[in-house]
Design a protein around this motif. Structure first.
Motif, PDB file in Angstrom:
ATOM      1  N   ASN A   1      -0.496   4.360   0.530  1.00 51.02           N
ATOM      2  CA  ASN A   1      -1.323   5.473   1.017  1.00 51.02           C
ATOM      3  C   ASN A   1      -0.813   6.171   2.267  1.00 51.02           C
ATOM      4  O   ASN A   1      -1.111   7.334   2.480  1.00 51.02           O
ATOM      5  CB  ASN A   1      -2.755   4.998   1.245  1.00 51.02           C
ATOM      6  CG  ASN A   1      -3.495   4.921  -0.061  1.00 51.02           C
ATOM      7  OD1 ASN A   1      -3.374   5.818  -0.893  1.00 51.02           O
ATOM      8  ND2 ASN A   1      -4.227   3.853  -0.265  1.00 51.02           N
TER       9      ASN A   1
ATOM     10  N   GLN B   1     -13.457   5.279   8.275  1.00 47.96           N
ATOM     11  CA  GLN B   1     -12.585   5.521   9.443  1.00 47.96           C
ATOM     12  C   GLN B   1     -13.121   6.570  10.402  1.00 47.96           C
ATOM     13  O   GLN B   1     -13.062   6.394  11.607  1.00 47.96           O
ATOM     14  CB  GLN B   1     -11.129   5.882   9.034  1.00 47.96           C
ATOM     15  CG  GLN B   1     -10.503   4.997   7.967  1.00 47.96           C
ATOM     16  CD  GLN B   1     -10.307   3.546   8.365  1.00 47.96           C
ATOM     17  OE1 GLN B   1     -10.654   3.147   9.469  1.00 47.96           O
ATOM     18  NE2 GLN B   1      -9.802   2.726   7.452  1.00 47.96           N
TER      19      GLN B   1
ATOM     20  N   VAL C   1       0.476  -0.829   7.667  1.00 54.22           N
ATOM     21  CA  VAL C   1       0.546  -1.678   6.470  1.00 54.22           C
ATOM     22  C   VAL C   1       1.635  -1.249   5.470  1.00 54.22           C
ATOM     23  O   VAL C   1       2.407  -2.097   5.002  1.00 54.22           O
ATOM     24  CB  VAL C   1      -0.842  -1.801   5.794  1.00 54.22           C
ATOM     25  CG1 VAL C   1      -0.741  -2.393   4.394  1.00 54.22           C
ATOM     26  CG2 VAL C   1      -1.757  -2.669   6.648  1.00 54.22           C
TER      27      VAL C   1
ATOM     28  N   CYS D   1       0.851  -1.190   0.000  1.00 57.31           N
ATOM     29  CA  CYS D   1       0.000   0.000   0.000  1.00 57.31           C
ATOM     30  C   CYS D   1       0.884   1.238   0.000  1.00 57.31           C
ATOM     31  O   CYS D   1       1.888   1.279   0.699  1.00 57.31           O
ATOM     32  CB  CYS D   1      -0.889  -0.003   1.244  1.00 57.31           C
ATOM     33  SG  CYS D   1      -1.968   1.441   1.276  1.00 57.31           S
TER      34      CYS D   1
ATOM     35  N   PHE E   1      -2.318   6.415  10.712  1.00 57.77           N
ATOM     36  CA  PHE E   1      -2.469   5.442  11.803  1.00 57.77           C
ATOM     37  C   PHE E   1      -1.962   4.063  11.422  1.00 57.77           C
ATOM     38  O   PHE E   1      -1.869   3.177  12.263  1.00 57.77           O
ATOM     39  CB  PHE E   1      -3.953   5.329  12.214  1.00 57.77           C
ATOM     40  CG  PHE E   1      -4.876   5.019  11.058  1.00 57.77           C
ATOM     41  CD1 PHE E   1      -5.034   3.725  10.597  1.00 57.77           C
ATOM     42  CD2 PHE E   1      -5.566   6.049  10.419  1.00 57.77           C
ATOM     43  CE1 PHE E   1      -5.873   3.449   9.521  1.00 57.77           C
ATOM     44  CE2 PHE E   1      -6.403   5.773   9.347  1.00 57.77           C
ATOM     45  CZ  PHE E   1      -6.552   4.473   8.889  1.00 57.77           C
TER      46      PHE E   1
ATOM     47  N   GLN F   1      -4.935  -4.322  -0.606  1.00 59.26           N
ATOM     48  CA  GLN F   1      -5.171  -3.281   0.413  1.00 59.26           C
ATOM     49  C   GLN F   1      -5.950  -2.126  -0.165  1.00 59.26           C
ATOM     50  O   GLN F   1      -6.639  -1.410   0.532  1.00 59.26           O
ATOM     51  CB  GLN F   1      -3.841  -2.756   0.977  1.00 59.26           C
ATOM     52  CG  GLN F   1      -2.951  -3.820   1.562  1.00 59.26           C
ATOM     53  CD  GLN F   1      -3.545  -4.443   2.802  1.00 59.26           C
ATOM     54  OE1 GLN F   1      -4.501  -3.929   3.381  1.00 59.26           O
ATOM     55  NE2 GLN F   1      -2.996  -5.574   3.196  1.00 59.26           N
TER      56      GLN F   1
HETATM   57 FE1  SF4 Z   1      -3.162   1.561   3.164  1.00 59.39          FE
HETATM   58 FE2  SF4 Z   1      -5.579   0.932   4.142  1.00 59.39          FE
HETATM   59 FE3  SF4 Z   1      -3.497   1.207   5.795  1.00 59.39          FE
HETATM   60 FE4  SF4 Z   1      -4.529   3.374   4.606  1.00 59.39          FE
HETATM   61  S1  SF4 Z   1      -5.603   2.025   6.092  1.00 59.39           S
HETATM   62  S2  SF4 Z   1      -2.326   2.866   4.781  1.00 59.39           S
HETATM   63  S3  SF4 Z   1      -5.140   2.555   2.640  1.00 59.39           S
HETATM   64  S4  SF4 Z   1      -3.723  -0.351   4.212  1.00 59.39           S
END
Ligand code: SF4
Ligand code: 5AD
Length: 458
Positions: free
Chosen positions: A159, A265, A166, A157, A163, A201
């Motif tokens: 992004n 979220q 990943v 991922c 928080f 993801q």
């Molecule tokens: Fe990536 Fe989802 Fe984590 Fe955001 S919440 S960093 S989109 S895996």
């Protein structure tokens, strides 16, 4: 004479992605190890771990601790920790657990057999290298439930939500070649498979970086052409990248199930910005409204975090309000948990644990109301259920899922497992629906696969 294979016990924590990864780990080891369900007879005990919240990480560490007793009884046992916690902690795990033989990260894949061999020779290898690009591993013909399969379409991922751990433990986004995905799905369908869930993801950014560009919707269209595909699902979508094209696909592709998991979220713009989510509550709600218009009857589920740093009572109230406006059919909710390396872990105004706990239970009470209302709207209808197995509550009942992903319990013959059948929905319950088998008097069970009709839309 063939040498009997050794035994592998594989314990998996975390999301569907980890479940799919574990299957691949079993596959790369398949020439030397057979899976066993009994840890006490294992020659190799692997734990595939999850680091998304501290609680998940603690569970892994306590299981690892308890394995020293098994290892004392079976000194030849090789114990390995893999996946996200392994990626995050590396050789710190070896230092904390003297009985641990090997540590492998989220991308050790093909190197695993060699790592296991080195562990058997007394080394304690650690392999947490992250690469660029998608590594194609041999897929394993396997199902989470009869007739169903999970297919990984991308890894990593990019992004960096503030928080989330990943991007650090799974590395950069990399898409799998469409031809490999099409082949895996075709093979599954040729063997009688019915339902496919695509995993990544952030599936909406699928295809970026491939030599021959293709969009996520393009992939869905290609898969939809495969004969025999009855249900197509995917997870997870990022709201920012949800395209108009995908909304159109819901209208056009008969196999695409009327369900979308779209993690929001938070309902507060201030918090969404601090989370680096890249959309506002208004943009999110507008997408939900358009989806509900484009695909009447669609079920939308979400993920919610309470107690993100700086979240006030007013911010939280906006989340509760957004839940009502979006009318989520289902949600998964979590107390914010500070994770290593992530930006939010260093933010001021961390919210006290007891405030998080109180907000979580208020939020879950709101979701219970919404879920029950969504179930109540279905009562009185007859719907197609893909039967998964015996009900968890009562072995006399069968359990299956609607296209919209709700769980249905009903009485019927065991032969229905792995088949489609119509069920009349009779009672809404907080987490599932009750129904009666609508073909109870038909001799052929009604479960034969048939091609779905193109949906009618107004
Ligand atoms: Fe990536 Fe989802 Fe984590 Fe955001 S919440 S960093 S989109 S895996
Ligand atoms: N704390 C709490 N929940 C988290 N999630 C991800 N990271 C955290 C964290 N640090 C949740 C998000 C995400 C889901 C998979 O897990 O809601 O969508």
């Amino acid at each position: 004479m063939a040498v009997p294979k050794k035994k592998l016990y594989l314990r998996t924590f975390g999301c569907q992605m980890n479940v799919a990864d574990s299957e691949q780990l079993a596959q790369v080891l398949a020439s030397e190890y057979d899976l066993t369900q009994r840890p006490e007879e294992a020659d190799l005990y692997l734990i595939n771990t999850c680091a998304i919240r501290r609680k998940a990480e603690e569970k892994v560490k306590s299981l690892l601790g308890s394995l020293k007793f098994l290892k004392a009884r079976r000194p030849q046992l090789i114990v390995g920790v893999g996946g996200c916690v392994a990626q995050q902690e590396g050789d710190r795990l070896l230092a904390a657990a003297p009985h641990l033989n090997l540590v492998f990260g989220t991308q050790a894949g093909r190197r695993l057999p060699d790592l296991v061999r080195r562990a058997a020779q007394g080394q304690r290898p650690v392999d947490i290298a992250l690469r660029c690009g998608y590594e194609e591993l041999p897929p394993r013909p396997w199902s989470p439930a009869p007739g169903q399969t999970l297919v990984t379409i991308m890894q990593g991922c990019d992004n960096f939500c503030t928080f989330c751990v990943v991007p650090y433990v799974r590395g950069r986004e990399a898409s799998r070649e469409p031809a490999a995905i099409v082949r895996q799905v075709s093979d599954f369908l040729a063997a009688g498979g019915l339902e496919v869930t695509l995993l990544g993801q952030n599936v909406n950014s699928y295809g970026r970086g491939l030599a021959k560009p293709i969009t996520f919707t393009g992939l869905l269209r290609r898969l939809s052409e495969l004969p025999g595909l009855r249900r197509l699902r995917f997870a997870t979508s990022h709201p920012r990248d949800l395209s108009d094209d995908l909304m159109v696909a819901y209208r056009q592709l008969p196999a695409l199930c009327e369900h979308l998991h779209l993690p929001v979220q938070s309902g507060s713009n201030r918090i969404l910005q601090a989370m680096n989510r890249g959309y506002s509550r208004e943009e999110y709600l507008e997408k939900v409204a358009r989806l509900r218009q484009a695909c009447p009857g669609i079920a939308i589920s979400t993920d919610l975090i309470v107690g993100f740093p700086g979240e006030t009572e007013a911010d939280f109230a906006q989340t509760l309000e957004l839940m009502r406006e979006a009318a989520f059919e289902q949600s998964f909710s979590f107390k914010y948990s500070p994770r290593p390396q992530t930006r939010a872990a260093g933010f001021p105004d961390q919210v006290p644990e007891e405030v998080k706990a109180a907000r979580l239970s208020r939020l879950q009470a709101r979701q219970d109301e919404l879920t029950l209302a969504a179930h109540a709207r279905l009562v009185g209808q007859v719907k197609e259920v893909l039967v998964e197995g015996l009900s968890k509550r009562s072995a006399k009942q069968l359990c299956g899922r609607l296209r919209t992903n709700q769980v249905v319990n009903f009485s019927g013959p065991r032969e229905l497992v792995g088949r489609f059948t119509p069920v009349a929905l009779t009672e809404a319950q907080p987490h599932s629906l009750k129904g009666t088998w609508a073909l109870a008097h038909s001799p052929d069970l009604g479960g034969c696969p048939r091609q779905p009709q193109r949906r009618q839309h107004v």
